[in-house]
Design a protein around this motif. Sequence first.
Motif, short mmCIF file in Angstrom:
data_model
loop_
_atom_site.label_atom_id
_atom_site.label_comp_id
_atom_site.label_asym_id
_atom_site.label_seq_id
_atom_site.Cartn_x
_atom_site.Cartn_y
_atom_site.Cartn_z
N ALA A 79 0.83 -1.20 0.00
CA ALA A 79 0.00 0.00 0.00
C ALA A 79 0.87 1.25 0.00
CB ALA A 79 -0.92 0.00 1.22
N ASP A 80 0.41 2.28 -0.71
CA ASP A 80 1.14 3.53 -0.84
C ASP A 80 0.23 4.68 -0.44
OD1 ASP A 80 2.29 5.91 -1.68
OD2 ASP A 80 2.92 5.16 -3.63
N GLY A 81 0.50 5.23 0.76
CA GLY A 81 -0.24 6.41 1.21
C GLY A 81 0.61 7.66 1.13
N GLY A 82 1.92 7.47 0.97
CA GLY A 82 2.84 8.59 0.81
C GLY A 82 2.92 9.53 2.00
N GLY A 83 2.43 9.08 3.16
CA GLY A 83 2.42 9.96 4.31
C GLY A 83 1.30 10.97 4.28
N VAL A 84 0.48 10.93 3.22
CA VAL A 84 -0.62 11.88 3.07
C VAL A 84 -1.90 11.32 3.69
CG1 VAL A 84 -1.99 13.22 1.41
CG2 VAL A 84 0.42 12.71 0.93
N VAL A 85 -2.13 10.01 3.48
CA VAL A 85 -3.26 9.31 4.09
C VAL A 85 -2.72 8.05 4.76
CG1 VAL A 85 -4.92 10.16 2.39
CG2 VAL A 85 -3.73 8.02 1.96
N ALA B 30 -1.87 4.30 5.54
CA ALA B 30 -1.63 3.10 4.74
C ALA B 30 -0.56 2.28 5.46
CB ALA B 30 -1.15 3.46 3.33
N ALA B 31 -0.60 0.97 5.26
CA ALA B 31 0.39 0.11 5.89
C ALA B 31 1.79 0.52 5.43
CB ALA B 31 0.12 -1.35 5.52
N ARG B 32 2.68 0.70 6.38
CA ARG B 32 4.05 1.13 6.06
C ARG B 32 4.87 0.01 5.45
NH1 ARG B 32 5.81 5.81 8.85
NH2 ARG B 32 4.01 7.22 8.99
N HIS B 33 4.45 -1.23 5.71
CA HIS B 33 5.18 -2.40 5.20
C HIS B 33 4.18 -3.36 4.55
CE1 HIS B 33 8.67 -0.97 7.40
NE2 HIS B 33 7.92 -0.85 8.47
N PRO B 34 4.64 -4.21 3.62
CA PRO B 34 3.73 -5.16 2.97
C PRO B 34 3.01 -6.06 3.97
CG PRO B 34 5.82 -5.04 1.79
CD PRO B 34 6.01 -4.27 3.05
N ILE B 35 1.75 -6.36 3.65
CA ILE B 35 0.95 -7.30 4.45
C ILE B 35 0.98 -8.64 3.73
CG2 ILE B 35 -1.33 -7.79 5.40
CD1 ILE B 35 -1.90 -4.77 5.18
N VAL B 36 1.36 -9.69 4.43
CA VAL B 36 1.57 -11.00 3.80
C VAL B 36 0.63 -12.03 4.42
CG1 VAL B 36 3.24 -12.82 3.26
CG2 VAL B 36 4.00 -10.43 3.42
N GLY B 37 -0.02 -12.82 3.56
CA GLY B 37 -0.84 -13.92 4.04
C GLY B 37 -2.32 -13.72 3.80
N ALA B 38 -2.99 -14.76 3.30
CA ALA B 38 -4.42 -14.67 2.95
C ALA B 38 -5.29 -14.36 4.16
CB ALA B 38 -4.87 -15.97 2.29
N VAL C 84 -2.27 -13.07 -6.30
CA VAL C 84 -1.03 -13.26 -5.56
C VAL C 84 -0.44 -11.96 -5.03
CG1 VAL C 84 -0.45 -15.36 -6.83
CG2 VAL C 84 0.39 -13.15 -7.66
N ARG C 85 -0.90 -10.84 -5.60
CA ARG C 85 -0.34 -9.55 -5.17
C ARG C 85 -1.38 -8.46 -5.41
NH1 ARG C 85 4.87 -9.31 -3.70
NH2 ARG C 85 5.85 -7.28 -3.40
N ILE C 86 -1.47 -7.56 -4.45
CA ILE C 86 -2.36 -6.41 -4.57
C ILE C 86 -1.54 -5.15 -4.33
CG2 ILE C 86 -4.40 -5.22 -3.64
CD1 ILE C 86 -5.41 -7.96 -2.67
N TYR C 87 -1.54 -4.25 -5.32
CA TYR C 87 -0.88 -2.96 -5.18
C TYR C 87 -1.98 -1.93 -4.93
CZ TYR C 87 3.09 -5.35 -7.35
OH TYR C 87 4.11 -6.22 -7.65
N ALA C 88 -1.98 -1.34 -3.75
CA ALA C 88 -3.05 -0.43 -3.36
C ALA C 88 -2.51 1.00 -3.26
CB ALA C 88 -3.65 -0.86 -2.02
N VAL C 89 -2.88 1.82 -4.23
CA VAL C 89 -2.44 3.22 -4.23
C VAL C 89 -3.49 4.05 -3.52
CG1 VAL C 89 -1.83 5.21 -5.65
CG2 VAL C 89 -1.18 2.91 -6.39
#
Length: 292
Positions: A202-208, A210-218, A270-275
């Motif tokens: 997830a990418d919040g850019g410090g503006v909103v 968002a998880a600072r590190h990847p979340i792993v696991g179903a 397998v992967r989710i990129y959340a902007v």
Amino acid sequence: MTDDPFVAHRNLLFTVAYELLGSAADAEDVVQETWLRWADLGDDGRAEVRDGRAYLVRIVTRQSLNRMRTLARRREDYVGEWLPEPLLTSPDVADDVELADSVSFAMLTVLETLDPTGRAVFVLREVFDVPYDEIAEAVGKSPAAVRQIAHRSREHVAARRPRQRVSRAEQSVVVDRFLAAVRGGDLQGLLDVLAPDVVVVADGGGVVSAARHPIVGADKVAAFLSGLARLTVEFATTPMWLNGAPAARVDLGGELNTAMSLVVEDGRIVRIYAVRNPHKMARLGEETTLSR
């Protein structure tokens, strides 16, 4: 058909700049800088250019390399995970497999791990099939050095890029199942469509937030996503195409909240990129035309 090479190749120039920078806003700036340099040549100077496409790609590459060094410093201070700026594209982009692969979130995040010259050489050679001598002119290296850089960059990317290509139809089916489960708050449905080792970046850019590190696991991912349907504010998910791949937008309270790019393998996500950074979602109301 226009006789002006800049107009004829503008979509190509934007695509080159975007693949080098991962930012549509910066790519547009580079294209504008390229136009100014092209215009400064005057009619006589432009008439002497034998290959307008090659000349303009060379300018775009040089301008992008200059900007990449500035962006590298900016990204060192970036809050949390950095993701590329998403582009709203038509489903037809997925039919050009090489183009769709080259602008995918998965590829662009891999390209971020290359140094600026290695990234430029890889993109120009592997995506746009630019001859080595032309790349050498663009990056200020000898053709022999460019060949070595290209070899190292190919190996670097091959070790990190997704290895399986999935048809457009299969991707759409899996994404539809995923969105139906999210809308219904269906925990088991999410577990069925998510790979056991699914990763969310997830990418919040410090503006909103968002998880600072990847979340792993179903289990972790499904538990979070299934809770969206229970939010008190109005919640909606809409399928869309981002960067040549099936994706989704999430609206909360009638406003765009998140753009998600989804990577599918073996019938599961397998992967989710959340902007979530709002500064990166400004172009999602306008379809972008890409070109090779």
